[in-house]
Design a protein around this motif. Structure first.
Motif, short mmCIF file in Angstrom:
data_model
loop_
_atom_site.label_atom_id
_atom_site.label_comp_id
_atom_site.label_asym_id
_atom_site.label_seq_id
_atom_site.Cartn_x
_atom_site.Cartn_y
_atom_site.Cartn_z
N CYS A 32 30.11 -117.68 -17.94
CA CYS A 32 28.85 -118.71 -17.66
C CYS A 32 27.96 -118.56 -19.17
O CYS A 32 28.34 -117.53 -19.76
CB CYS A 32 28.16 -118.41 -16.62
SG CYS A 32 28.53 -118.38 -15.05
N ALA A 33 27.17 -119.47 -19.28
CA ALA A 33 26.47 -119.54 -20.65
C ALA A 33 25.47 -118.20 -20.32
O ALA A 33 24.98 -117.58 -21.32
CB ALA A 33 25.74 -120.74 -20.63
N ARG A 34 24.83 -118.11 -19.27
CA ARG A 34 23.88 -117.24 -18.98
C ARG A 34 24.33 -115.47 -19.60
O ARG A 34 23.55 -115.03 -20.15
CB ARG A 34 23.44 -117.02 -17.63
CG ARG A 34 24.21 -116.55 -16.63
CD ARG A 34 23.88 -116.69 -15.17
NE ARG A 34 24.27 -118.17 -14.93
CZ ARG A 34 24.33 -118.85 -13.79
NH1 ARG A 34 24.20 -117.86 -12.63
NH2 ARG A 34 24.69 -119.99 -13.52
N MET A 61 13.65 -124.50 -17.04
CA MET A 61 15.03 -123.60 -17.09
C MET A 61 15.33 -123.06 -15.72
O MET A 61 14.53 -122.57 -14.98
CB MET A 61 14.43 -122.48 -17.94
CG MET A 61 15.78 -121.52 -18.33
SD MET A 61 17.24 -122.19 -18.90
CE MET A 61 17.11 -122.02 -20.86
N CYS A 62 16.50 -123.39 -15.58
CA CYS A 62 17.21 -123.21 -14.33
C CYS A 62 17.02 -121.49 -14.13
O CYS A 62 17.06 -120.55 -14.76
CB CYS A 62 18.81 -123.39 -14.49
SG CYS A 62 19.67 -122.73 -13.29
N VAL A 65 19.02 -118.39 -14.67
CA VAL A 65 19.07 -117.81 -16.01
C VAL A 65 17.94 -116.70 -16.20
O VAL A 65 18.12 -115.74 -16.63
CB VAL A 65 18.77 -118.78 -17.23
CG1 VAL A 65 18.75 -118.23 -18.74
CG2 VAL A 65 19.81 -119.87 -17.15
N PHE A 110 17.02 -130.88 -22.72
CA PHE A 110 17.35 -131.16 -21.25
C PHE A 110 17.85 -132.57 -21.08
O PHE A 110 17.40 -133.39 -21.72
CB PHE A 110 16.00 -130.82 -20.48
CG PHE A 110 15.72 -129.68 -20.33
CD1 PHE A 110 16.54 -128.63 -19.63
CD2 PHE A 110 14.75 -128.99 -21.21
CE1 PHE A 110 15.93 -127.21 -19.59
CE2 PHE A 110 14.52 -127.54 -21.18
CZ PHE A 110 15.29 -126.79 -20.49
N ASP A 135 19.64 -123.77 -26.51
CA ASP A 135 20.28 -123.99 -25.27
C ASP A 135 20.88 -125.21 -25.35
O ASP A 135 20.12 -126.26 -25.25
CB ASP A 135 19.14 -123.98 -24.19
CG ASP A 135 20.04 -123.98 -22.86
OD1 ASP A 135 20.90 -124.98 -22.77
OD2 ASP A 135 19.33 -123.41 -22.03
N VAL A 137 23.24 -126.48 -23.21
CA VAL A 137 23.90 -126.36 -22.14
C VAL A 137 24.14 -127.82 -21.43
O VAL A 137 25.14 -128.14 -20.83
CB VAL A 137 23.45 -125.66 -21.01
CG1 VAL A 137 23.47 -125.86 -19.65
CG2 VAL A 137 23.57 -123.99 -21.24
N SER A 158 27.58 -124.67 -21.98
CA SER A 158 28.12 -124.26 -20.64
C SER A 158 29.41 -125.20 -20.75
O SER A 158 29.10 -126.45 -20.03
CB SER A 158 26.94 -124.46 -19.69
OG SER A 158 27.77 -123.90 -18.46
N ARG A 160 31.70 -125.60 -18.63
CA ARG A 160 32.19 -126.05 -17.14
C ARG A 160 31.09 -127.21 -16.91
O ARG A 160 31.39 -128.00 -15.59
CB ARG A 160 31.95 -125.01 -16.34
CG ARG A 160 30.77 -124.31 -15.93
CD ARG A 160 30.75 -122.97 -15.45
NE ARG A 160 29.43 -122.39 -15.33
CZ ARG A 160 28.81 -122.46 -14.12
NH1 ARG A 160 29.06 -122.92 -13.18
NH2 ARG A 160 27.51 -121.74 -14.22
N LYS A 161 29.88 -127.34 -17.51
CA LYS A 161 29.01 -128.15 -17.04
C LYS A 161 29.44 -129.55 -17.54
O LYS A 161 28.99 -130.69 -17.32
CB LYS A 161 27.63 -127.89 -17.45
CG LYS A 161 26.94 -126.91 -16.65
CD LYS A 161 25.40 -127.31 -16.65
CE LYS A 161 24.99 -126.13 -15.64
NZ LYS A 161 25.63 -124.73 -15.75
N LEU A 317 16.33 -129.23 -11.93
CA LEU A 317 16.90 -127.92 -11.70
C LEU A 317 16.06 -127.12 -10.92
O LEU A 317 14.98 -127.26 -10.24
CB LEU A 317 16.65 -127.33 -13.10
CG LEU A 317 17.39 -127.90 -14.23
CD1 LEU A 317 17.28 -127.24 -15.59
CD2 LEU A 317 18.71 -128.13 -14.03
N ILE A 382 21.91 -128.08 -11.19
CA ILE A 382 22.91 -128.68 -11.92
C ILE A 382 23.71 -127.51 -12.02
O ILE A 382 23.69 -127.17 -13.08
CB ILE A 382 22.70 -129.73 -12.77
CG1 ILE A 382 21.48 -130.81 -12.26
CG2 ILE A 382 24.01 -130.13 -13.18
CD1 ILE A 382 20.86 -131.53 -13.07
#
Ligand SMILES: Cc1ncc(COP(=O)(O)O)c(C=O)c1O
Length: 383
Positions: A32-34, A61-62, A65, A110, A135, A137, A158, A160-161, A317, A382
């Motif tokens: 994952c990005a994190r 921010m999610c 993270v 975003f 970021d 993402v 990220s 996978r997103k 988010l 998300i």
């Protein structure tokens, strides 16, 4: 009428293959990005001994993270963004004065909207000698990174997103490339760091996995004649066809922008729900179509009602509890409704979404119990 509009973002491999776009010499691939962010921070903290393990993050921010940072002994400090996800420089300055030295700052784009004052933030970081981590993402990898003209310490994606892969975060390093690659291979030898060809191999394997997964999935696109759903296999086939050379080139970017424009053709309907997040069709690449609902709607209720009708709507988010605690109920973050723009939806889907949004009975159903009371918690990240 469509039974279900697929919510998964998928993309053509072609847009990954262009050599220009895979020319980053130094990167690390993570699940994952994190974890990319964490590894980079661990590296940075070695180069900045004495600075507290403090990191500045945008307040939008999610929370996952921030959670990952805390678990690894970092202290996230949130700086506020404006209504358009702009960085408030004054607030940033005040926060920095209060908190003192930090390890790094993260800047986000975003929903595919490039941060408008990123150059100012970059300048500020240079003055403060603070590593800037971009970021990306919510942006397709990697050609829409914002800082072509400006150097950033690192960029975070990220996969996978945005891509048809089940896992994957990428950290692309600008500053201290060799030192970071060295650090990473010592710390986590198993993580791939290397050149574009290795990266492509990895992507192809991941895409194959995702294709198998999709074949097993039960949803299907609508039939053009308005009849029943097609068998799931057809969806998988449509997906696989996108991977073949010869299918339209930069599907992701082009279709996402077109879809955004299609939504915007229905301004009268959208205006009954709220304000749309403004994007620049030339530069931004929408990740979701975002609306800030009027205060008398409940974003959570609206998203679940639309979801029940086969529209993969979402709220904003999931934010850090410390940020949420300080947000008034009418704050724009509490009123975000997201709708799909990804390349696998088309004009027919959007027309259907507009028919639903245009229905006054649906709007009445999703009113908040008290005017001005939007959903207290943005439940759906998300992720
Ligand atoms: C803006 C933003 N940055 C970073 C992340 C972390 O990405 P990942 O889930 O790949 O760790 C998220 C996760 O939802 C996010 O929304």
């Amino acid at each position: 009428m469509p039974k279900y509009i697929p919510s998964q973002p998928v993309v053509s491999l072609r847009s990954l293959i262009g050599s220009r776009r895979l020319s980053f010499p130094h990167y690390g691939i993570f699940s994952c990005a994190r974890y990319g962010l964490l590894s980079y921070l661990d590296y940075v903290s070695q180069t900045r001994p004495g600075a507290p393990r403090r990191v500045l993050l945008p307040d939008y921010m999610c929370r996952d993270v921030g959670h990952a940072l805390k678990q690894h002994g970092y202290e996230p400090r949130y700086y506020p963004l404006g209504a358009d996800f702009e960085v408030s420089m004054q607030a940033l300055e005040e926060l920095e004065t209060q908190t003192g030295r930090c390890q790094a700052i993260v800047l986000g784009h975003f929903y595919g909207r490039l941060s408008r004052n990123r150059q100012t933030v970059a300048r500020w970081c240079r003055e403060k000698d603070l590593p800037l981590i971009e970021d990306c993402v919510h942006l397709p990898f990697p050609h829409h990174a914002a800082f072509e003209e400006d150097r950033v310490a690192a960029k975070l994606y990220s996969l996978r997103k945005v891509y048809p892969v089940p896992h994957g975060g990428v950290l692309v390093v600008g500053d201290g490339r060799d030192a970071f690659a060295d650090f990473l291979s010592r710390r986590v030898g198993a993580v791939a760091t290397g050149n574009a060809t290795e990266m492509l191999d990895w992507m192809v394997r991941q895409v194959a996995k995702k294709a198998l997964l999709l074949m097993k999935m039960s949803y299907a696109p609508p039939r053009r004649d308005g009849g029943d759903e097609l068998p799931p296999f057809n969806y998988a086939w449509r997906f696989l066809r996108r991977l073949l050379p010869g299918d339209s080139g930069d599907v992701a970017t082009k279709r996402r922008r077109e879809n955004y424009a299609l939504y915007m053709q229905h301004r009268d309907i959208l205006a009954q729900w709220g304000d749309v997040l403004a994007l620049d069709a030339e530069r931004d690449v929408p990740y979701m179509f975002v609306m800030f609902l009027k205060e008398h709607y409940d974003a959570g209720k609206a998203a679940s009602r639309l979801e029940a009708l086969g529209i993969p709507a979402g709220t904003g988010l999931a934010l850090d509890p410390s940020v949420l605690a300080g947000l008034p109920r009418s704050h724009p973050y509490q009123r975000i409704l997201t709708l799909p723009v990804h390349q696998d939806i088309d004009a027919e889907h959007i027309a259907h979404i507009m028919t639903v949004l245009g229905n006054p009975a649906i709007r009445a159903e999703v009113q908040a119990s008290h005017p001005g009371q939007a959903s207290a918690v943005c439940a759906q990240a998300i992720a």
